[in-house]
Design a protein around this motif. Sequence first.
Motif, PDB file in Angstrom:
ATOM      1  N   ASN A 236       7.599   5.031   1.805  1.00  0.00           N
ATOM      2  CA  ASN A 236       6.299   5.488   2.311  1.00  0.00           C
ATOM      3  C   ASN A 236       5.208   4.462   2.006  1.00  0.00           C
ATOM      4  N   GLN A 237       5.492   3.205   2.316  1.00  0.00           N
ATOM      5  CA  GLN A 237       4.585   2.106   2.024  1.00  0.00           C
ATOM      6  C   GLN A 237       4.438   1.198   3.257  1.00  0.00           C
ATOM      7  N   PHE A 238       3.351   0.460   3.273  1.00  0.00           N
ATOM      8  CA  PHE A 238       3.236  -0.655   4.202  1.00  0.00           C
ATOM      9  C   PHE A 238       2.725  -1.866   3.433  1.00  0.00           C
ATOM     10  N   SER A 239       3.014  -3.059   3.992  1.00  0.00           N
ATOM     11  CA  SER A 239       2.803  -4.277   3.226  1.00  0.00           C
ATOM     12  C   SER A 239       2.054  -5.334   4.023  1.00  0.00           C
ATOM     13  N   LEU A 240       1.455  -6.245   3.272  1.00  0.00           N
ATOM     14  CA  LEU A 240       0.748  -7.388   3.832  1.00  0.00           C
ATOM     15  C   LEU A 240       1.342  -8.655   3.265  1.00  0.00           C
ATOM     16  N   ARG A 241       1.642  -9.615   4.123  1.00  0.00           N
ATOM     17  CA  ARG A 241       2.017 -10.962   3.706  1.00  0.00           C
ATOM     18  C   ARG A 241       1.062 -11.938   4.357  1.00  0.00           C
TER      19      ARG A 241
ATOM     20  N   TYR B 186       3.060   3.060  14.114  1.00  0.00           N
ATOM     21  CA  TYR B 186       4.366   3.662  14.349  1.00  0.00           C
ATOM     22  C   TYR B 186       5.509   2.741  13.945  1.00  0.00           C
ATOM     23  N   GLY B 187       5.224   1.943  12.907  1.00  0.00           N
ATOM     24  CA  GLY B 187       6.291   1.170  12.287  1.00  0.00           C
ATOM     25  C   GLY B 187       6.549  -0.202  12.863  1.00  0.00           C
ATOM     26  N   ASP B 188       6.167  -0.467  14.120  1.00  0.00           N
ATOM     27  CA  ASP B 188       6.550  -1.763  14.651  1.00  0.00           C
ATOM     28  C   ASP B 188       5.543  -2.448  15.565  1.00  0.00           C
ATOM     29  N   THR B 189       4.488  -1.783  15.942  1.00  0.00           N
ATOM     30  CA  THR B 189       3.482  -2.417  16.800  1.00  0.00           C
ATOM     31  C   THR B 189       2.341  -2.918  15.929  1.00  0.00           C
ATOM     32  N   THR B 190       2.128  -4.219  15.960  1.00  0.00           N
ATOM     33  CA  THR B 190       1.124  -4.817  15.075  1.00  0.00           C
ATOM     34  C   THR B 190      -0.020  -5.447  15.869  1.00  0.00           C
ATOM     35  N   TYR B 191      -1.175  -5.470  15.231  1.00  0.00           N
ATOM     36  CA  TYR B 191      -2.376  -6.082  15.783  1.00  0.00           C
ATOM     37  C   TYR B 191      -3.025  -6.879  14.652  1.00  0.00           C
ATOM     38  N   TYR B 192      -3.350  -8.138  14.924  1.00  0.00           N
ATOM     39  CA  TYR B 192      -3.900  -8.998  13.885  1.00  0.00           C
ATOM     40  C   TYR B 192      -5.231  -9.603  14.321  1.00  0.00           C
TER      41      TYR B 192
ATOM     42  N   CYS C  53       0.859  -1.181   0.000  1.00  0.00           N
ATOM     43  CA  CYS C  53       0.000   0.000   0.000  1.00  0.00           C
ATOM     44  C   CYS C  53       0.900   1.238   0.000  1.00  0.00           C
ATOM     45  N   THR C  54       0.759   2.056  -1.024  1.00  0.00           N
ATOM     46  CA  THR C  54       1.541   3.289  -1.112  1.00  0.00           C
ATOM     47  C   THR C  54       0.732   4.451  -0.562  1.00  0.00           C
ATOM     48  N   VAL C  55       1.350   5.191   0.333  1.00  0.00           N
ATOM     49  CA  VAL C  55       0.692   6.310   0.995  1.00  0.00           C
ATOM     50  C   VAL C  55       1.110   7.618   0.318  1.00  0.00           C
ATOM     51  N   SER C  56       0.154   8.455  -0.031  1.00  0.00           N
ATOM     52  CA  SER C  56       0.451   9.778  -0.570  1.00  0.00           C
ATOM     53  C   SER C  56      -0.327  10.828   0.215  1.00  0.00           C
ATOM     54  N   GLY C  57       0.233  12.025   0.259  1.00  0.00           N
ATOM     55  CA  GLY C  57      -0.409  13.108   0.995  1.00  0.00           C
ATOM     56  C   GLY C  57      -0.098  13.097   2.478  1.00  0.00           C
ATOM     57  N   GLY C  58       0.830  12.257   2.885  1.00  0.00           N
ATOM     58  CA  GLY C  58       1.197  12.179   4.295  1.00  0.00           C
ATOM     59  C   GLY C  58       2.324  11.182   4.477  1.00  0.00           C
ATOM     60  N   SER C  59       2.829  11.084   5.705  1.00  0.00           N
ATOM     61  CA  SER C  59       3.969  10.219   5.984  1.00  0.00           C
ATOM     62  C   SER C  59       3.552   8.953   6.717  1.00  0.00           C
ATOM     63  N   ILE C  60       4.137   7.840   6.292  1.00  0.00           N
ATOM     64  CA  ILE C  60       3.901   6.560   6.946  1.00  0.00           C
ATOM     65  C   ILE C  60       4.463   6.554   8.364  1.00  0.00           C
ATOM     66  N   THR C  61       5.362   7.486   8.661  1.00  0.00           N
ATOM     67  CA  THR C  61       5.949   7.545  10.006  1.00  0.00           C
ATOM     68  C   THR C  61       5.083   8.346  10.973  1.00  0.00           C
ATOM     69  N   SER C  62       3.952   8.840  10.491  1.00  0.00           N
ATOM     70  CA  SER C  62       3.064   9.603  11.366  1.00  0.00           C
ATOM     71  C   SER C  62       2.613   8.753  12.541  1.00  0.00           C
ATOM     72  N   SER C  63       2.610   9.373  13.711  1.00  0.00           N
ATOM     73  CA  SER C  63       2.170   8.658  14.915  1.00  0.00           C
ATOM     74  C   SER C  63       0.674   8.824  15.166  1.00  0.00           C
ATOM     75  N   THR C  64      -0.033   9.425  14.199  1.00  0.00           N
ATOM     76  CA  THR C  64      -1.450   9.706  14.415  1.00  0.00           C
ATOM     77  C   THR C  64      -2.376   8.726  13.712  1.00  0.00           C
ATOM     78  N   TYR C  65      -1.802   7.681  13.090  1.00  0.00           N
ATOM     79  CA  TYR C  65      -2.646   6.719  12.381  1.00  0.00           C
ATOM     80  C   TYR C  65      -2.196   5.283  12.640  1.00  0.00           C
ATOM     81  N   TYR C  66      -3.158   4.373  12.549  1.00  0.00           N
ATOM     82  CA  TYR C  66      -2.902   2.956  12.401  1.00  0.00           C
ATOM     83  C   TYR C  66      -3.102   2.630  10.915  1.00  0.00           C
ATOM     84  N   TRP C  67      -2.158   1.883  10.347  1.00  0.00           N
ATOM     85  CA  TRP C  67      -2.214   1.538   8.922  1.00  0.00           C
ATOM     86  C   TRP C  67      -2.614   0.066   8.832  1.00  0.00           C
ATOM     87  N   GLY C  68      -3.690  -0.223   8.082  1.00  0.00           N
ATOM     88  CA  GLY C  68      -4.212  -1.583   8.142  1.00  0.00           C
ATOM     89  C   GLY C  68      -4.692  -2.160   6.818  1.00  0.00           C
TER      90      GLY C  68
END
Lengths: 107, 120
Positions: free
Chosen positions: B78-83, B55-61, B22-37
């Motif tokens: 500026n991406q996050f991924s799913l495997r 925040y890059g390393d805390t995950t919930y499944y 997932c490519t993020v545009s209009g903001g930073s993936i390092t933002s601490s104000t969102y969960y990316w899912g």
Amino acid sequence: EIVLTQSPATLSLSPGERATLSCRASQSLYNSLAWHQQKPGQAPRLLIYDASKRATGIPARFSGSGSGTDYTLTISSLEPEDFAVYYCQQRSNWLITFGQGTRLEIK
Amino acid sequence: QLQLQESGPGLVKPSETLSLTCTVSGGSITSSTYYWGWIRQPPGQGLEWIGCIYYGDTTYYNPSLKSRVTISVDTSKNQFSLRLTSVTAADTAVYYCALRPLFGNYVDVWGKGTTVTVSS
């Protein structure tokens, strides 16, 4: 896990009519409920959050209400573009769950 | 305004690993104000939440998928991924990336979705 049950499964109405969609939770949600609209071939989009707050750009004909375990999405006067599937959604203990959806179709 | 766009193979063989980005545009993936899912929707069915990362390393499944899922972040792109490992036909679905605000209990922004079919 909190289970969300939506009713009815399908609602058949005409443009200009009022639509009332229900979502019941297996436990109290303390108003932490959202509604999403999904049109065919499209991603869902957020309509309502915190039970009654409209998301940015959502028309005033959409309103949410409810408390505890029972919530309602009301569309005051249906426009042709409102016929879609509607999902309620909640989050608890890091798990997000959705209702099974209500299909709003043209009568 | 934040926008999300999924990418990845549309066809995966049974028992193999599904990988999406997932490519993020209009903001930073390092933002601490969102969960990316990630959320998925099998054909003709409802929505299932897969999991998220904060925040890059805390995950919930989702407990139903936890043993097969990994979500990670690539800050340089500026991406996050799913495997998702050991896929079967039951994993055939439209996969959406999405975000949830840090102090919100709702999915706020959705990607357009990408269809993944599991078939030999």
